[in-house]
Design a protein around this motif. Structure first.
Motif: not given
Lengths: 208, 390
Positions: A201-203, A206-207, B211-212, B215-216, B219, B244, B349
């Motif tokens: 996700g850090w890349l 948003g996965g 940050l993870n 990202g979501r 989106k 991100v 996932e």
């Protein structure tokens, strides 16, 4: 390539520093120190990006005369003038840079910090409304702890400090340790997931 | 009062008489001196242990002397107060200069004497030779290595189960369930979403976990076409956050909605940053405020200002001291480890969900060890407790 290359660097770096953690040899320490130096150098360069962002955001506001654009002039003027004084005179005691720090920055920070007292009062007012069972328990415990921690508490009843101590030592400590244990494992787990490339996700993106 | 003066006088006389007799007679020196290379270190260090003098309580302390020749001149290199029977002879540096040197692969001999006022006991026997050397593995961290390996094996096991299609249950986390709803609410109100990724640096795992999640969230905001404001305190976090968010907008095919100035730098000063973000909340009136990452004293300033603007607020942090503030001021709070489970919970996932189950298994093992360890400690055994010593 854009995603693979950072993953390879992350995996390589992660494995090297996991191994480094278990090796006390001076060579291992030198590698660690060198990596820390790199981090400092990268941070300095990153500050240039931060400055660019600051000037772009406030510059655009001033240029487009957005509402409140006058406030944007202040950080830009302050940044340029104080920065210039810092470069010309240095940052020794007695210079303009340090005077600005001592007589403007520090008092302003203290002012924002002291606002916490008022925010605490308003947050407590909201939290202590006994609308549910849990809120009532919170209200009673908070009252006991606050009352027991001021001189009048033990004056009213000598046994109150012992109850406060018990609350801190057992229910409160148990909850804190429970959270700490989960956090510790979470940190190790997330680190391993990032190193192994499971967590991406850090890349960005948003996965999946 | 009259009776007290002769008593004090007698006591002083007795004390001086005792001191004189001690100076006159020999105080037993420390014995059984053992020297060895300090274990699990980077070298340049030797540990000296000895058996205290039988009259330890009468001494001021012990002087440690060193030589490279057992019959040569010994030089005082250190001092230890009475009651302490260990000394570590190690290199002392000051402003880049070596003030005291302990060379690796060099033989050293040690002897110790007790000190009392200006008097000394006789020296202990000479101990040594011993040499200092750096170690290649820190044996005291072997339990950490076993723990990490156990987590890794458990990871791989659960990932395999998840890949085979095995059902892995994760309990409901209200704060994470509410994320979509919160972004949706901001969209309905036509207001931006404010995302504060904490005030820590990129080396903090809480920031990476944030940050993870970012990202979501990005989106979703890209899909709904609403601005996502991300004020930053750390320049490196700013760079990563920008990437991100940009990637997330690109992933949903809305790069046109992304505005570079929405992900901005405020200040690296803690309270200047708090004031800046509070200003954004007051001016832009975001419909949703997300405070996810590492926070310190500014947490309440941010969350209370947000509450005053009427925004729906979700906070997530592993900072235990700030959790009560977020619980009282935010609609939902993602607590401690829930922050690290967020990406697995949101993405569903199998690989990520498997990793959460692996953590749960290790947690169950640690809890069992704690219960068994507590019972054993009550019975007088430290076996389990010693396993966790680092």
């Amino acid at each position: 390539m854009k995603r693979t290359f950072p993953l390879v660097i992350c995996f390589g770096g992660g494995i090297i520093f996991i191994i480094q953690f278990f090796i006390p040899h001076p060579v291992s320490k030198a590698i660690y120190d060198e990596a820390l130096n790199w981090l400092i150098i990268v941070s300095v360069f990153a500050f240039a990006i931060a400055l660019e962002s600051l000037f772009r955001v406030h510059g655009t506001k001033i240029k487009r005369r957005k509402p409140g654009w006058g406030f944007s002039v202040i950080p830009l003027v302050a940044c340029i003038t104080v920065g210039a004084f810092g470069i010309i005179q240095g940052v020794r005691e007695g210079t303009v840079f340090m005077k600005v720090f001592h007589y403007i920055t520090v008092p302003m920070s203290a002012t924002v910090f002291s606002l916490l007292a008022f925010y605490m009062a308003s947050a407590a007012f909201r939290a202590f409304r006994a609308t549910t069972t849990r809120a009532t328990v919170l209200l009673i415990v908070a009252f006991l702890v606050m009352f027991g921690r001021v001189p009048i508490g033990p004056f009213v009843w000598k046994g109150l400090p012992d109850i406060i101590e018990w609350i801190f030592m057992y229910p409160s400590m148990a909850a804190t340790r429970g959270i700490a244990l989960g956090v510790g494992l979470g940190i190790i787990g997330t680190s391993l997931k990032i190193i192994l490339g499971i967590e991406k996700g850090w890349l960005g993106g948003g996965g999946k | 009062m009259k009776g007290k003066i002769p008593f004090v006088f007698t006591l002083c006389t007795l004390h001086f008489a005792l001191l004189s007799s001690l100076c006159a007679q020999e105080i037993t020196p420390p014995t059984d001196v053992k020297v060895f290379d300090t274990p699990n270190d980077a070298g340049n260090s030797i540990t000296i242990k000895w058996k205290l003098s039988s009259q330890d309580s009468l001494l001021d302390g012990y002087e440690i002397h060193r030589s490279q020749d057992p019959v040569g001149e010994f030089i005082k290199i250190g001092w230890s107060i009475r009651g302490i029977n260990t000394y570590t002879d190690e290199e002392i540096m000051y402003k880049g200069k070596i003030l005291h040197e302990v060379k690796n692969k060099t033989e050293y001999y040690y002897k110790i004497c007790g000190k009392f006022d200006t008097e000394f006991t006789s020296f202990s026997e000479v101990a040594g030779p011993t040499i200092s050397s750096p170690q290649l593995f820190n044996k005291s961290k072997i339990n950490v290595l076993i723990g990490v390996m156990a987590l890794l094996i458990s990871f791989l096991g659960f990932i395999r189960i998840a890949k085979r299609g095995g059902r892995l249950f994760i309990r409901k986390i209200a704060g994470l369930e509410a994320l979509d709803e919160a972004v949706g609410r901001a969209t309905e109100m036509g207001r931006p979403v404010l995302y504060v990724p904490g005030l820590s640096t990129i080396s903090d795992i809480a920031t990476i976990a944030s940050l993870n999640i970012m990202g979501r969230v990005a989106k979703k905001t890209a899909e709904y076409g609403i601005p996502l404001l991300v004020p930053n305190r750390d320049p490196i976090v700013l760079t990563v956050a920008k990437q991100v968010v940009k990637e997330a907008y690109l992933a949903v095919g809305r790069p046109d909605v992304f505005k570079d100035e929405d992900v901005s730098f405020i200040s690296s000063s803690q309270f200047a940053y708090a004031a800046g973000v509070a200003g954004i909340m007051a001016r832009e009136k975001p419909g949703t405020n997300l405070f996810i990452g590492m926070f310190w004293a500014e947490s309440l300033v941010l969350a209370e200002t947000g509450a005053a603007t009427g925004a729906i607020q979700i906070a997530g942090t592993d900072a235990m001291t700030q959790l009560p503030f977020f619980v009282t001021t935010c609609d939902y709070t993602i607590m401690g480890e829930e922050l690290y489970a967020a990406s697995a919970y949101l993405s569903k996932e199998p690989i990520l969900v498997g990793s959460i189950k692996a953590q749960d298994l290790l947690k169950a093992i640690i809890l069992t060890a704690m219960i068994v360890g507590t019972i054993l400690m009550m019975l007088g055994s430290n076996v389990i407790a010693n396993l966790f010593k680092v």
